[in-house]
Design an enzyme around this catalytic site. Sequence first.
Site, PDB file in Angstrom:
ATOM      1  N   GLY A  27       0.843  -1.207   0.000  1.00  0.00           N
ATOM      2  CA  GLY A  27       0.000   0.000   0.000  1.00  0.00           C
ATOM      3  C   GLY A  27       0.875   1.253   0.000  1.00  0.00           C
ATOM      4  N   HIS A  28       1.878   1.277   0.889  1.00  0.00           N
ATOM      5  CA  HIS A  28       2.797   2.434   0.922  1.00  0.00           C
ATOM      6  C   HIS A  28       3.570   2.537  -0.401  1.00  0.00           C
ATOM      7  CE1 HIS A  28       2.729   1.294   5.368  1.00  0.00           C
ATOM      8  NE2 HIS A  28       2.268   2.522   5.370  1.00  0.00           N
ATOM      9  N   LYS A 140      -7.383   4.030   2.287  1.00  0.00           N
ATOM     10  CA  LYS A 140      -7.670   3.062   3.355  1.00  0.00           C
ATOM     11  C   LYS A 140      -7.982   3.816   4.657  1.00  0.00           C
ATOM     12  CE  LYS A 140      -6.726  -0.438   6.268  1.00  0.00           C
ATOM     13  NZ  LYS A 140      -5.947   0.306   7.221  1.00  0.00           N
TER      14      LYS A 140
END
Length: 270
Positions: A27-28, A140
């Site tokens: 995600g990062h 998110k």
Amino acid sequence: MQSLAFSWHKQNQKISFVPTMGALHEGHLSLLREGRKTGDKLVLSIYVNPAQFAPTEDLAKYPRDTKGDLAKASDCRVDAVFFPSNEVMYPKGCQTYVEVANVTKGLCGASRPSHFRGVATVVLKLFNIVQPHVAIFGEKDYQQLITIQTMARDLNLPVEIKGMPTVREPDGLALSSRNAYLSKEERIAALSLSQSLKIAKEMAAAEKKDINEILESVKKAIEANGLTKTDYIKICDSETLEELTTLKSPARLLIAAFVGKTRLIDNCGI
Ligand code: PAF
């Protein structure tokens, strides 16, 4: 870091910035890849910010992996990693905080009352240090994204706030550093969060406008496994985060649930 940022500004370099608390996952990395595309210089910050954790929360055991993070940063061709100490971020006598009033009241703000004050404060401090033209956050943490967008608008910050879609495991689980806390059994139970989002989306697509009916089905789906307990399930206006009583666009379903002792969040547009 600030001197470096000012020197880049003098050279007309566009700075992209991805603030994180480390323990980097896909995600990062999706945020860093976007940052690499949008800026001439890409800055990553890694700082587990004590101001956004309540005394009862997981500050001490929050996952940390500096060596792994630096290797991933290098793979993403990051130009600078800002990795400050608590003494640098909150020197003795520090007494100024940022409060974003309305969008932080409900949802996670209701269960974690000082959380967004800590987030807004550290993000503004990081912006002042890194001087970015664009800063990139994941959807998110949707309430966090709206909080930072609101702060940037209200305080006339010269930075574009960009939101990027949630990255999921192939089976649907939203990537989160806190997934590391889950046992094998809890990892399976945690799937009920993303599955419940799907159910809500299908109901909305089938023109079921009764919000209570949708929320009831979502709660049932989340709690069916016996290991997962909902903290909140809400359908809100996507921009103001005001709770909706009838389903209308643009709406966002946001959920938080405990899987065992681990609190996870997820959301989607419906
Ligand atoms: O999303 C996070 O990792 C943190 O809340 C942030 C934005 C880096 C602020 O500490």
